[in-house]
Design a protein around this motif. Structure first.
Motif, mmCIF file in Angstrom:
data_model
loop_
_atom_site.group_PDB
_atom_site.id
_atom_site.type_symbol
_atom_site.label_atom_id
_atom_site.label_comp_id
_atom_site.label_asym_id
_atom_site.label_seq_id
_atom_site.Cartn_x
_atom_site.Cartn_y
_atom_site.Cartn_z
ATOM 1 N N TYR A 93 0.830 -1.207 0.000
ATOM 2 C CA TYR A 93 0.000 0.000 0.000
ATOM 3 C C TYR A 93 0.865 1.258 0.000
ATOM 4 C CZ TYR A 93 -4.207 2.755 0.560
ATOM 5 O OH TYR A 93 -5.237 3.636 0.333
ATOM 6 N N THR A 94 2.021 1.177 0.618
ATOM 7 C CA THR A 94 2.948 2.312 0.568
ATOM 8 C C THR A 94 3.373 2.568 -0.880
ATOM 9 O OG1 THR A 94 3.783 1.879 2.792
ATOM 10 C CG2 THR A 94 5.179 3.208 1.350
ATOM 11 N N LEU A 95 3.707 1.519 -1.600
ATOM 12 C CA LEU A 95 4.059 1.668 -3.017
ATOM 13 C C LEU A 95 2.887 2.208 -3.824
ATOM 14 C CD1 LEU A 95 6.219 -1.517 -3.720
ATOM 15 C CD2 LEU A 95 6.972 0.877 -3.813
ATOM 16 N N PHE A 96 1.672 1.799 -3.449
ATOM 17 C CA PHE A 96 0.481 2.317 -4.134
ATOM 18 C C PHE A 96 0.354 3.819 -3.897
ATOM 19 C CE2 PHE A 96 -3.977 2.997 -5.070
ATOM 20 C CZ PHE A 96 -4.204 2.145 -6.144
ATOM 21 N N ASN A 97 0.621 4.247 -2.676
ATOM 22 C CA ASN A 97 0.628 5.686 -2.382
ATOM 23 C C ASN A 97 1.605 6.424 -3.285
ATOM 24 O OD1 ASN A 97 -0.762 7.092 0.133
ATOM 25 N ND2 ASN A 97 -0.474 4.955 0.698
ATOM 26 N N LEU A 98 2.804 5.892 -3.366
ATOM 27 C CA LEU A 98 3.861 6.557 -4.124
ATOM 28 C C LEU A 98 3.586 6.551 -5.620
ATOM 29 C CD1 LEU A 98 6.874 5.056 -2.153
ATOM 30 C CD2 LEU A 98 6.070 7.420 -2.049
ATOM 31 N N ARG A 99 3.125 5.427 -6.127
ATOM 32 C CA ARG A 99 2.909 5.292 -7.568
ATOM 33 C C ARG A 99 1.603 5.941 -8.021
ATOM 34 N NH1 ARG A 99 5.473 4.347 -11.790
ATOM 35 N NH2 ARG A 99 4.135 2.711 -12.623
ATOM 36 N N ARG A 100 0.520 5.607 -7.355
ATOM 37 C CA ARG A 100 -0.794 6.030 -7.842
ATOM 38 C C ARG A 100 -1.261 7.361 -7.272
ATOM 39 N NH1 ARG A 100 -3.626 1.862 -10.328
ATOM 40 N NH2 ARG A 100 -2.122 0.617 -11.510
ATOM 41 N N LEU A 102 0.708 9.697 -5.626
ATOM 42 C CA LEU A 102 1.710 10.750 -5.837
ATOM 43 C C LEU A 102 2.286 10.737 -7.249
ATOM 44 C CD1 LEU A 102 3.517 10.501 -2.388
ATOM 45 C CD2 LEU A 102 2.075 12.388 -3.197
ATOM 46 N N GLY A 103 1.987 9.706 -8.022
ATOM 47 C CA GLY A 103 2.391 9.666 -9.426
ATOM 48 C C GLY A 103 3.883 9.546 -9.675
ATOM 49 N N MET A 104 4.611 8.940 -8.755
ATOM 50 C CA MET A 104 6.061 8.814 -8.926
ATOM 51 C C MET A 104 6.414 7.704 -9.907
ATOM 52 S SD MET A 104 7.621 9.138 -5.088
ATOM 53 C CE MET A 104 7.243 10.541 -4.041
ATOM 54 N N GLU A 105 7.525 7.880 -10.599
ATOM 55 C CA GLU A 105 8.099 6.802 -11.406
ATOM 56 C C GLU A 105 8.696 5.763 -10.464
ATOM 57 O OE1 GLU A 105 7.791 6.462 -14.648
ATOM 58 O OE2 GLU A 105 6.631 8.328 -14.677
ATOM 59 N N TRP A 106 8.894 4.549 -10.985
ATOM 60 C CA TRP A 106 9.351 3.451 -10.132
ATOM 61 C C TRP A 106 10.663 3.756 -9.415
ATOM 62 C CZ3 TRP A 106 6.834 -0.130 -7.877
ATOM 63 C CH2 TRP A 106 5.702 -0.707 -8.465
ATOM 64 N N GLY A 107 11.618 4.362 -10.103
ATOM 65 C CA GLY A 107 12.914 4.631 -9.484
ATOM 66 C C GLY A 107 12.793 5.512 -8.253
ATOM 67 N N LYS A 108 12.090 6.623 -8.389
ATOM 68 C CA LYS A 108 11.916 7.541 -7.269
ATOM 69 C C LYS A 108 11.071 6.900 -6.177
ATOM 70 C CE LYS A 108 10.376 12.210 -6.086
ATOM 71 N NZ LYS A 108 9.759 13.468 -6.586
ATOM 72 N N ALA A 109 10.017 6.169 -6.584
ATOM 73 C CA ALA A 109 9.139 5.528 -5.612
ATOM 74 C C ALA A 109 9.912 4.542 -4.738
ATOM 75 C CB ALA A 109 7.993 4.813 -6.331
ATOM 76 N N ILE A 110 10.763 3.748 -5.357
ATOM 77 C CA ILE A 110 11.531 2.749 -4.600
ATOM 78 C C ILE A 110 12.532 3.438 -3.677
ATOM 79 C CG2 ILE A 110 13.254 0.912 -4.821
ATOM 80 C CD1 ILE A 110 11.703 0.010 -7.337
ATOM 81 N N ALA A 111 13.146 4.515 -4.146
ATOM 82 C CA ALA A 111 14.101 5.251 -3.307
ATOM 83 C C ALA A 111 13.412 5.821 -2.073
ATOM 84 C CB ALA A 111 14.749 6.370 -4.120
ATOM 85 N N VAL A 112 12.262 6.452 -2.261
ATOM 86 C CA VAL A 112 11.508 7.012 -1.136
ATOM 87 C C VAL A 112 11.060 5.888 -0.195
ATOM 88 C CG1 VAL A 112 9.390 8.226 -0.470
ATOM 89 C CG2 VAL A 112 10.745 9.044 -2.416
ATOM 90 N N PHE A 113 10.600 4.792 -0.787
ATOM 91 C CA PHE A 113 10.146 3.628 -0.027
ATOM 92 C C PHE A 113 11.256 3.119 0.893
ATOM 93 C CE2 PHE A 113 9.883 -0.995 0.353
ATOM 94 C CZ PHE A 113 8.555 -1.225 0.674
ATOM 95 N N VAL A 114 12.457 2.935 0.348
ATOM 96 C CA VAL A 114 13.581 2.395 1.122
ATOM 97 C C VAL A 114 13.981 3.354 2.244
ATOM 98 C CG1 VAL A 114 16.029 1.791 1.017
ATOM 99 C CG2 VAL A 114 14.460 0.947 -0.738
#
Length: 230
Positions: A93-100, A102-114
């Protein structure tokens, strides 16, 4: 090893023995998760939000099934059927927040996630033992609470109304955690305990999060090609 996995555990007020049906209320209230998940599937299909959101809804159903298995069998092995679906849903769900949202691309989303979970993990690790014990282990749920609160604010500031759902979820989660925390404290006066309320309020909280996913989780413009496959 197998002997260890089959060792019975007694963690909640309602359980007074090692029988399969020693926690009927705790087991049956997992229907709150299953109902929330199935409702979420219908909402995602109605809003045509895509496979990612629908998988999250089915994930909530899996949380209910896993928790039911644990509360019926209650062993060191079945506890993982309870823990893993919850932990993995939090991350998804955190990745869903970032991707859907907040509209982040995968690279930025994974960096923020980590970075976020590294910080959340350090905060959780820093909690003193006395507080961990006094809270009946609920401090282990700090990362999902922090995720709901932090990304709730971020998504709200970004202009996506899903952020308010995250924040509502974090408020409901506080109530859930209190119910889980006081369960061993009320055994003497209320043998049923309050863990079943943890299930009910968490089912409500997950329903709120799935509503956000269904209503505001459609792929952003740059994600349409990928989103159509998700």
């Amino acid at each position: 090893m197998w002997q260890t996995l089959l060792t019975p555990v007694d963690l909640y007020c309602e359980r007074t023995g090692s029988g399969l049906w020693a926690e009927p209320t705790n087991a049956l209230t997992n229907l709150a998760f299953i109902a929330a998940g199935l409702w979420g599937v219908l909402e995602v299909r109605r809003h045509k939000t895509g496979t990612f959101a629908q998988v999250l809804a089915w994930w909530v159903v899996a949380i209910g099934i896993g928790s039911t298995i644990f509360h019926i069998f209650a062993t060191r092995g079945t506890i993982w059927a309870d823990i893993l679906p919850i932990a993995s849903f939090t991350l998804a769900y955190t990745l869903f927040n970032l991707r859907r949202f907040l509209g982040m691309e995968w690279g930025k989303a994974i960096a923020v996630f980590v970075v976020f979970y590294a910080v959340a993990g350090l905060i959780t690790f820093a909690v003193p033992d006395w507080l961990r014990q006094a809270s009946n282990g609920t401090t282990g749920y700090l990362p999902p609470f922090l995720a709901l609160a932090f990304f709730g604010v971020w998504v709200t500031v970004s202009g996506n109304r899903a952020g308010w759902y995250n924040l509502a979820g974090s408020a409901i989660f506080v109530v859930s955690v209190i119910c889980r925390m006081i369960d061993p404290m009320v055994c003497g006066s209320f043998p049923l305990g309050t863990h079943f309320l943890w299930h009910i309020f968490n089912g409500l909280m997950l329903g709120v999060l799935l509503a956000a996913a269904a209503r505001y989780g459609a792929p952003k413009q740059g994600q349409q090609a990928v989103g159509s496959r998700q």
